[in-house]
Write a protein that holds these residues in place. Structure first.
Motif, PDB file in Angstrom:
ATOM      1  N   LEU A  28      26.488  -3.931  17.260  1.00  0.00           N
ATOM      2  CA  LEU A  28      26.959  -5.179  16.678  1.00  0.00           C
ATOM      3  C   LEU A  28      27.646  -5.940  17.806  1.00  0.00           C
ATOM      4  N   GLY A  29      27.078  -7.078  18.175  1.00  0.00           N
ATOM      5  CA  GLY A  29      27.564  -7.754  19.353  1.00  0.00           C
ATOM      6  C   GLY A  29      27.444  -6.820  20.546  1.00  0.00           C
ATOM      7  N   ALA A  30      28.478  -6.783  21.386  1.00  0.00           N
ATOM      8  CA  ALA A  30      28.474  -5.886  22.544  1.00  0.00           C
ATOM      9  C   ALA A  30      29.068  -4.519  22.226  1.00  0.00           C
ATOM     10  N   TYR A  31      29.339  -4.257  20.938  1.00  0.00           N
ATOM     11  CA  TYR A  31      29.726  -2.914  20.506  1.00  0.00           C
ATOM     12  C   TYR A  31      28.448  -2.090  20.344  1.00  0.00           C
ATOM     13  N   CYS A  32      28.184  -1.187  21.276  1.00  0.00           N
ATOM     14  CA  CYS A  32      26.968  -0.381  21.222  1.00  0.00           C
ATOM     15  C   CYS A  32      27.285   0.992  20.652  1.00  0.00           C
ATOM     16  N   LEU A  33      26.505   1.397  19.641  1.00  0.00           N
ATOM     17  CA  LEU A  33      26.724   2.661  18.955  1.00  0.00           C
ATOM     18  C   LEU A  33      25.773   3.738  19.419  1.00  0.00           C
ATOM     19  N   SER A  34      24.842   3.385  20.309  1.00  0.00           N
ATOM     20  CA  SER A  34      23.833   4.326  20.779  1.00  0.00           C
ATOM     21  C   SER A  34      23.455   3.978  22.203  1.00  0.00           C
ATOM     22  N   GLY A  35      23.091   5.010  22.971  1.00  0.00           N
ATOM     23  CA  GLY A  35      22.624   4.782  24.328  1.00  0.00           C
ATOM     24  C   GLY A  35      21.241   4.171  24.390  1.00  0.00           C
ATOM     25  N   GLU A  36      20.583   4.023  23.244  1.00  0.00           N
ATOM     26  CA  GLU A  36      19.244   3.437  23.222  1.00  0.00           C
ATOM     27  C   GLU A  36      19.262   1.937  23.485  1.00  0.00           C
ATOM     28  N   VAL A  37      20.437   1.315  23.312  1.00  0.00           N
ATOM     29  CA  VAL A  37      20.499  -0.137  23.438  1.00  0.00           C
ATOM     30  C   VAL A  37      21.735  -0.516  24.248  1.00  0.00           C
ATOM     31  N   SER A  38      21.615  -1.561  25.051  1.00  0.00           N
ATOM     32  CA  SER A  38      22.766  -2.132  25.746  1.00  0.00           C
ATOM     33  C   SER A  38      22.804  -3.623  25.457  1.00  0.00           C
ATOM     34  N   VAL A  39      24.016  -4.146  25.284  1.00  0.00           N
ATOM     35  CA  VAL A  39      24.192  -5.562  24.957  1.00  0.00           C
ATOM     36  C   VAL A  39      25.227  -6.153  25.906  1.00  0.00           C
TER      37      VAL A  39
END
Length: 433
Positions: free
Chosen positions: A405-416
Motif C-alpha cells: 500500500l503506497g511505499a509500504y511493502c508487505l512482500s519482497g515480491e514488490v518494491s514501490v
C-alpha cells in the motif's frame, strides 16, 4: 564586435553558440522555410564544414496541410537541404483539423511528428530558430497573462516540448542578422500569411514591438529582462528546494506534511515556489495549479486560519500547526493497472512499482480501504489524511492478496518508490498535530 556587420558577428560567434551540442552524434533541425529557420540551416552548415568532426544533421520540415502552398514550401526546404548535403524528411499532419485553437494543435502535431521521426533516426536533440524578437514577444504575452518569474524568464535555451528535447541557440540573436545570412545566400524565404494574421495574439504583440522600442523597450531590453528574471527564478527555486529538504516530510502514501509556522516565516516568493514543488509531487498529473491559486494558498497557510481546499489536484488540510497535502481523487481518480511479471511501471506519475515475481499483479487506488483496514495492513497507525489512503497504490496478487500500500511493502515480491524527489533524503520528524 566593432567593425563587423551583424551577419559577420553572428558567424564569428557560431562556435560558441553551438558548442553545447558539438558532442552530440545526431542532431535534428526544424526548418519551416522562413528566414529564421533557413538562416539556422545555413549557419549549421557553415559550422559543420569548419569542423574536423561534426554531428550528423537531419532536417525536418512539417506540412500541416492547412494551406495549399505548404506542400511546395516543404519541397523547397527539402531541395535546399539536399543542396547542402543534409538528409531531410518532410512530415505531414494528416486527419481532421480543429475548428478552434489551430495554432496550438498544429504546434503539438509538429512536435509529435518530429519527435517520432527523431526517435526513428536516433536524433538526440532538435535545434530550432527562435530568436530575440520571438523571446520578446513571449515575455510580453506572459506578462499580459499574469505570469510569475518562471514565465517571465521566457524561453530557455534548452527545453523539452511535447517530449522533444530542444536547443535554441539563437535566442539572443537579432532577426535582422538572420535575414542578412539568408539574403547573402541569394535565397528567397517562404512567407507564411499566418505570421501577419492579427487573429493571433503573438502577431498583435509583434506589431506592438516597434512602438515599444520607440519608448526604449526594444527586443534587446526584453531579452535582457528575461535573462534576469530567469536568474532570479533560479535563486528562488534553489531557496525553495533547500526549504523542501528541511521542512517537508513525504509520507509513504504519497502525502506531504510541513509546519505551518515554519512555512509562514518564508518570503512570499519562496513559499509560493515551495508550494508549487509540493503540488508537483503530490497532486494530479498535469495540474500544478494556476499561479494565482497557489499564491492564495500560500497566503492562507501563512495566515494560520483553518484550511480545507483543493489546489492543483491536491487536497490541502490544516491539523493544528501541520499542513497536509495529498492527491485528491476527485472525478478522475488514479487508474487501475496490471503489472506483468518481472516488470515495472510508473503509476499516477507519483510511484514507481516493480514486480520481482513471475506472476502479474493488480494495481488499483486504495479507495476501498477504510483507515482501520489500511492500518491493519501496514501494522501501525497512519498519520496521513484519508485522501492519501484512497489515492495510494494498492498492489494485489491476482487472487487478491495485498502486497503493498503506497511505499509500504508487505512482500519482497514488490518494491514501490515514491517519485518526485531525488534523493528523498532523511525523513524529517512529523510535526505534532
Amino acid at each position: 564586435m566593432p567593425g563587423l556587420t551583424a551577419a559577420a558577428a553572428l558567424r564569428a560567434a557560431l562556435p560558441a553558440l553551438l558548442a553545447p551540442i558539438s558532442d552530440r552524434s545526431t542532431i535534428g533541425l526544424a526548418v519551416s522555410g522562413g528566414p529564421d529557420s533557413l538562416a539556422l540551416m545555413l549557419l549549421v552548415d557553415e559550422w559543420r564544414r569548419a569542423r574536423t568532426t561534426a554531428p550528423r544533421i537531419i532536417v525536418y520540415s512539417v506540412d500541416h496541410r492547412l494551406r495549399p502552398e505548404a506542400a511546395a514550401e516543404a519541397a523547397f526546404v527539402q531541395e535546399l537541404a539536399s543542396r547542402l548535403s543534409f538528409p531531410s524528411r518532410t512530415l505531414r499532419w494528416t486527419g481532421d483539423k480543429p475548428l478552434a485553437g489551430v495554432q496550438a494543435a498544429a504546434r503539438a502535431a509538429r512536435y509529435r511528428l518530429i519527435g517520432e521521426a527523431m526517435r526513428a533516426d536516433g536524433a538526440e536533440i532538435l535545434l530550432t530558430a527562435h530568436q530575440r524578437a520571438d523571446q520578446a514577444e513571449t515575455v510580453l504575452m506572459r506578462l499580459a497573462h499574469g505570469s510569475g518569474l518562471d514565465g517571465l524568464r521566457g524561453m530557455s535555451a534548452f527545453a523539452e516540448v511535447e517530449g522533444v528535447h530542444l536547443f535554441r541557440p539563437l535566442l539572443d540573436v537579432a532577426p535582422e542578422a538572420l535575414r542578412a545570412i539568408v539574403a547573402e545566400a541569394g535565397i528567397v524565404p517562404v512567407s507564411d500569411p499566418s505570421n501577419a494574421d492579427r487573429h493571433y495574439e503573438r502577431v498583435r504583440w509583434r506589431e506592438a514591438l516597434p512602438g515599444l522600442a520607440a519608448l526604449g523597450l526594444d527586443a534587446s531590453r526584453l531579452a535582457a529582462f528575461a535573462r534576469r528574471a530567469g536568474e532570479a527564478d533560479d535563486a528562488v527555486a534553489q531557496w525553495a528546494e533547500e526549504r523542501f529538504a528541511a521542512l517537508v516530510r513525504l509520507d509513504p502514501l504519497g502525502a506531504a506534511s510541513f509546519s505551518g509556522a515554519a512555512f509562514a516565516g518564508l518570503p512570499a516568493a519562496v513559499g509560493t515556489k515551495l508550494l508549487q514543488r509540493i503540488l508537483g509531487v503530490t497532486g494530479a498529473p498535469g495540474r500544478a495549479g494556476a499561479l494565482g491559486a497557489v499564491e492564495r494558498l500560500r497566503a492562507a497557510i501563512a495566515s494560520g486560519t483553518p484550511l480545507a481546499v483543493t489546489v492543483g489536484g491536491a487536497s490541502v488540510r490544516r491539523r493544528g500547526d501541520v499542513i497536509w497535502v495529498a492527491r485528491e481523487a476527485g472525478r478522475r481518480p488514479p487508474a487501475e493497472a496490471v503489472l506483468g511479471g518481472r516488470a515495472a511501471l510508473v503509476w499516477d506519475h507519483r510511484f514507481r512499482i516493480a514486480n520481482a515475481g513471475a506472476d502479474a499483479l493488480d494495481v488499483r487506488p486504495g479507495a476501498a480501504l477504510s483507515r482501520a483496514a489500511a492500518e491493519r495492513l501496514v501494522g501501525h497507525r497512519l498519520m496521513a489524511p484519508s485522501a492519501a489512503i484512497r489515492t495510494a497504490p494498492l498492489v494485489l496478487t491476482q487472487s487478491g492478496e495485498p502486497l503493498a500500500l503506497g511505499a509500504y511493502c508487505l512482500s519482497g515480491e514488490v518494491s514501490v518508490e515514491l517519485l518526485g524527489v531525488e534523493p528523498l533524503g532523511e525523513a524529517k520528524p512529523l510535526p505534532q498535530s
